[in-house]
Structures are given as structure tokens and as C-alpha cells.
Design a protein around this motif. Sequence first.
Motif, PDB file in Angstrom:
ATOM      1  N   PHE A  19       0.818  -1.209   0.000  1.00 39.68           N
ATOM      2  CA  PHE A  19       0.000   0.000   0.000  1.00 39.68           C
ATOM      3  C   PHE A  19       0.849   1.255   0.000  1.00 39.68           C
ATOM      4  O   PHE A  19       2.012   1.250   0.365  1.00 39.68           O
ATOM      5  CB  PHE A  19      -0.950   0.016   1.205  1.00 39.68           C
ATOM      6  N   ASN A  20       0.242   2.342  -0.442  1.00 41.54           N
ATOM      7  CA  ASN A  20       0.788   3.694  -0.380  1.00 41.54           C
ATOM      8  C   ASN A  20      -0.326   4.617  -0.861  1.00 41.54           C
ATOM      9  O   ASN A  20      -0.786   4.435  -1.978  1.00 41.54           O
ATOM     10  CB  ASN A  20       2.026   3.853  -1.249  1.00 41.54           C
ATOM     11  N   PRO A  21      -0.819   5.527  -0.121  1.00 42.41           N
ATOM     12  CA  PRO A  21      -0.366   6.002   1.172  1.00 42.41           C
ATOM     13  C   PRO A  21      -1.102   5.380   2.350  1.00 42.41           C
ATOM     14  O   PRO A  21      -0.727   5.605   3.495  1.00 42.41           O
ATOM     15  CB  PRO A  21      -0.675   7.492   1.108  1.00 42.41           C
ATOM     16  N   GLN A  22      -2.180   4.603   2.105  1.00 39.90           N
ATOM     17  CA  GLN A  22      -2.920   4.046   3.236  1.00 39.90           C
ATOM     18  C   GLN A  22      -3.485   2.685   2.889  1.00 39.90           C
ATOM     19  O   GLN A  22      -3.618   2.326   1.723  1.00 39.90           O
ATOM     20  CB  GLN A  22      -4.039   4.981   3.693  1.00 39.90           C
ATOM     21  N   THR A  23      -3.817   1.936   3.926  1.00 37.43           N
ATOM     22  CA  THR A  23      -4.449   0.630   3.761  1.00 37.43           C
ATOM     23  C   THR A  23      -5.646   0.547   4.702  1.00 37.43           C
ATOM     24  O   THR A  23      -5.642   1.154   5.772  1.00 37.43           O
ATOM     25  CB  THR A  23      -3.446  -0.517   4.024  1.00 37.43           C
ATOM     26  N   THR A  24      -6.658  -0.173   4.281  1.00 40.77           N
ATOM     27  CA  THR A  24      -7.851  -0.385   5.096  1.00 40.77           C
ATOM     28  C   THR A  24      -7.812  -1.793   5.669  1.00 40.77           C
ATOM     29  O   THR A  24      -7.685  -2.764   4.916  1.00 40.77           O
ATOM     30  CB  THR A  24      -9.129  -0.183   4.264  1.00 40.77           C
ATOM     31  N   ILE A  25      -7.923  -1.887   6.968  1.00 41.39           N
ATOM     32  CA  ILE A  25      -7.902  -3.167   7.669  1.00 41.39           C
ATOM     33  C   ILE A  25      -9.337  -3.508   8.040  1.00 41.39           C
ATOM     34  O   ILE A  25     -10.004  -2.732   8.724  1.00 41.39           O
ATOM     35  CB  ILE A  25      -7.026  -3.105   8.935  1.00 41.39           C
ATOM     36  N   LEU A  50      -4.322   1.167  16.533  1.00 40.30           N
ATOM     37  CA  LEU A  50      -5.452   1.668  15.748  1.00 40.30           C
ATOM     38  C   LEU A  50      -6.785   1.488  16.468  1.00 40.30           C
ATOM     39  O   LEU A  50      -7.739   2.212  16.201  1.00 40.30           O
ATOM     40  CB  LEU A  50      -5.505   0.954  14.392  1.00 40.30           C
ATOM     41  N   ARG A  51      -6.831   0.536  17.380  1.00 41.44           N
ATOM     42  CA  ARG A  51      -8.054   0.290  18.153  1.00 41.44           C
ATOM     43  C   ARG A  51      -7.647  -0.379  19.449  1.00 41.44           C
ATOM     44  O   ARG A  51      -6.862  -1.318  19.443  1.00 41.44           O
ATOM     45  CB  ARG A  51      -8.996  -0.613  17.356  1.00 41.44           C
ATOM     46  N   ASN A  52      -8.183   0.101  20.551  1.00 37.07           N
ATOM     47  CA  ASN A  52      -7.889  -0.533  21.829  1.00 37.07           C
ATOM     48  C   ASN A  52      -9.067  -0.290  22.754  1.00 37.07           C
ATOM     49  O   ASN A  52      -9.277   0.820  23.221  1.00 37.07           O
ATOM     50  CB  ASN A  52      -6.599   0.031  22.437  1.00 37.07           C
ATOM     51  N   GLY A  53      -9.856  -1.324  22.973  1.00 36.08           N
ATOM     52  CA  GLY A  53     -11.001  -1.185  23.844  1.00 36.08           C
ATOM     53  C   GLY A  53     -12.060  -2.228  23.553  1.00 36.08           C
ATOM     54  O   GLY A  53     -11.858  -3.153  22.766  1.00 36.08           O
ATOM     55  N   PHE A  54     -13.189  -2.052  24.168  1.00 39.69           N
ATOM     56  CA  PHE A  54     -14.294  -3.000  24.021  1.00 39.69           C
ATOM     57  C   PHE A  54     -15.021  -2.765  22.698  1.00 39.69           C
ATOM     58  O   PHE A  54     -15.279  -1.622  22.325  1.00 39.69           O
ATOM     59  CB  PHE A  54     -15.284  -2.849  25.181  1.00 39.69           C
ATOM     60  N   VAL A  55     -15.350  -3.854  21.992  1.00 39.94           N
ATOM     61  CA  VAL A  55     -16.185  -3.784  20.800  1.00 39.94           C
ATOM     62  C   VAL A  55     -17.261  -4.858  20.894  1.00 39.94           C
ATOM     63  O   VAL A  55     -17.050  -5.919  21.474  1.00 39.94           O
ATOM     64  CB  VAL A  55     -15.385  -3.960  19.485  1.00 39.94           C
ATOM     65  N   ARG A  66       0.137   5.232   7.346  1.00 39.65           N
ATOM     66  CA  ARG A  66       1.601   5.205   7.502  1.00 39.65           C
ATOM     67  C   ARG A  66       2.138   6.203   8.531  1.00 39.65           C
ATOM     68  O   ARG A  66       3.295   6.564   8.530  1.00 39.65           O
ATOM     69  CB  ARG A  66       2.308   5.357   6.158  1.00 39.65           C
ATOM     70  N   ILE A  67       1.274   6.645   9.445  1.00 41.22           N
ATOM     71  CA  ILE A  67       1.673   7.577  10.497  1.00 41.22           C
ATOM     72  C   ILE A  67       1.817   6.807  11.812  1.00 41.22           C
ATOM     73  O   ILE A  67       0.942   6.022  12.177  1.00 41.22           O
ATOM     74  CB  ILE A  67       0.626   8.708  10.655  1.00 41.22           C
ATOM     75  N   ASP A  68       2.924   7.062  12.526  1.00 41.84           N
ATOM     76  CA  ASP A  68       3.128   6.383  13.809  1.00 41.84           C
ATOM     77  C   ASP A  68       2.403   7.119  14.934  1.00 41.84           C
ATOM     78  O   ASP A  68       1.744   8.138  14.703  1.00 41.84           O
ATOM     79  CB  ASP A  68       4.621   6.191  14.113  1.00 41.84           C
ATOM     80  N   SER A  69       2.551   6.637  16.147  1.00 38.56           N
ATOM     81  CA  SER A  69       1.831   7.220  17.284  1.00 38.56           C
ATOM     82  C   SER A  69       2.343   8.609  17.661  1.00 38.56           C
ATOM     83  O   SER A  69       1.715   9.310  18.439  1.00 38.56           O
ATOM     84  CB  SER A  69       1.919   6.291  18.496  1.00 38.56           C
ATOM     85  N   HIS A  70       3.484   9.026  17.100  1.00 39.44           N
ATOM     86  CA  HIS A  70       4.035  10.361  17.361  1.00 39.44           C
ATOM     87  C   HIS A  70       3.730  11.344  16.237  1.00 39.44           C
ATOM     88  O   HIS A  70       4.215  12.474  16.258  1.00 39.44           O
ATOM     89  CB  HIS A  70       5.549  10.278  17.576  1.00 39.44           C
ATOM     90  N   GLY A  71       2.957  10.906  15.216  1.00 38.96           N
ATOM     91  CA  GLY A  71       2.604  11.778  14.112  1.00 38.96           C
ATOM     92  C   GLY A  71       3.614  11.813  12.984  1.00 38.96           C
ATOM     93  O   GLY A  71       3.507  12.644  12.086  1.00 38.96           O
ATOM     94  N   ASN A  72       4.578  10.893  12.996  1.00 33.43           N
ATOM     95  CA  ASN A  72       5.606  10.853  11.962  1.00 33.43           C
ATOM     96  C   ASN A  72       5.288   9.787  10.921  1.00 33.43           C
ATOM     97  O   ASN A  72       4.759   8.725  11.258  1.00 33.43           O
ATOM     98  CB  ASN A  72       6.975  10.531  12.582  1.00 33.43           C
ATOM     99  N   THR A  95       2.956  -4.462   3.606  1.00 28.09           N
ATOM    100  CA  THR A  95       4.119  -3.821   3.010  1.00 28.09           C
ATOM    101  C   THR A  95       3.777  -2.409   2.583  1.00 28.09           C
ATOM    102  O   THR A  95       2.811  -2.188   1.850  1.00 28.09           O
ATOM    103  CB  THR A  95       4.600  -4.618   1.786  1.00 28.09           C
ATOM    104  N   LEU A  96       4.569  -1.462   3.055  1.00 21.96           N
ATOM    105  CA  LEU A  96       4.439  -0.064   2.662  1.00 21.96           C
ATOM    106  C   LEU A  96       5.482   0.226   1.598  1.00 21.96           C
ATOM    107  O   LEU A  96       6.684   0.031   1.822  1.00 21.96           O
ATOM    108  CB  LEU A  96       4.645   0.855   3.871  1.00 21.96           C
ATOM    109  N   LEU A  97       5.030   0.627   0.417  1.00 25.43           N
ATOM    110  CA  LEU A  97       5.924   0.990  -0.681  1.00 25.43           C
ATOM    111  C   LEU A  97       5.778   2.463  -0.985  1.00 25.43           C
ATOM    112  O   LEU A  97       4.669   2.966  -1.087  1.00 25.43           O
ATOM    113  CB  LEU A  97       5.574   0.203  -1.949  1.00 25.43           C
ATOM    114  N   ARG A  98       6.895   3.140  -1.138  1.00 23.38           N
ATOM    115  CA  ARG A  98       6.855   4.556  -1.502  1.00 23.38           C
ATOM    116  C   ARG A  98       7.370   4.741  -2.894  1.00 23.38           C
ATOM    117  O   ARG A  98       8.192   4.091  -3.382  1.00 23.38           O
ATOM    118  CB  ARG A  98       7.668   5.373  -0.538  1.00 23.38           C
TER     119      ARG A  98
END
Length: 98
Positions: A19-25, A50-55, A66-72, A95-98
Motif C-alpha cells: 500500500f501507499n499512502p494508506q491501507t484499510t484493515i 489503531l483500536r484498543n477497547g471494548f467492541v 503510515r503515520i506512527d503514534s508520534h505523528g511521523n 508492506t508499505l511501498l513509496r
Amino acid sequence: VEVTIASEYAVMSNYPNPFNPQTTISYEINVGGNVELAVYNMLGQQIVSLRNGFVEAGKYNAVWNRIDSHGNEVASGIYMLKLTTESQVISNKITLLR
């Protein structure tokens, strides 16, 4: 012969991959409970949650851009998607391809 049908399961896939720039899970949970969907690098370090909690039981989608938890933006490469439920863990390589 006894046949057992699993009452608790989860499935996960993503598109596109590579994927580039995003992927849907996409993931489906058969029984409600706590769920964590996270991306890890190949060293096992968590990049972003991306998700943490009750569903509730059902079908869900999450997008990773392609953004990490720090916004990079992360580098091109192979990453692991990990879906953790109360009864199982599922992982996929992406796989992230640029």
C-alpha cells in the motif's frame, strides 16, 4: 465422530497490500470483548495502536495512513498487523511501498 464449531473467532484482512499512502484493515469479531489492533515493525516495536477497547460483535474497518503514534511518517518496509482479542491473536504482514 465429534465436530466442534468455534463460537469465538476473529478474522482480519487488509487492502491494498502493498500500500501507499494508506491501507484499510477489515476485521470481524464474533463475540464482543476487548480488542487491540496495532501495527508493529519487524523488531517487534509497536508503531501505532489503531483500536484498543471494548467492541461488540460485528464487522469493523480501520485505516492506517503510515503515520506512527508520534505523528511521523514511517519508512517503506514490512510491518505486522496484530489483532488481539480475549481468546486469540491474529497477525498479518503488510508492506508499505513509496
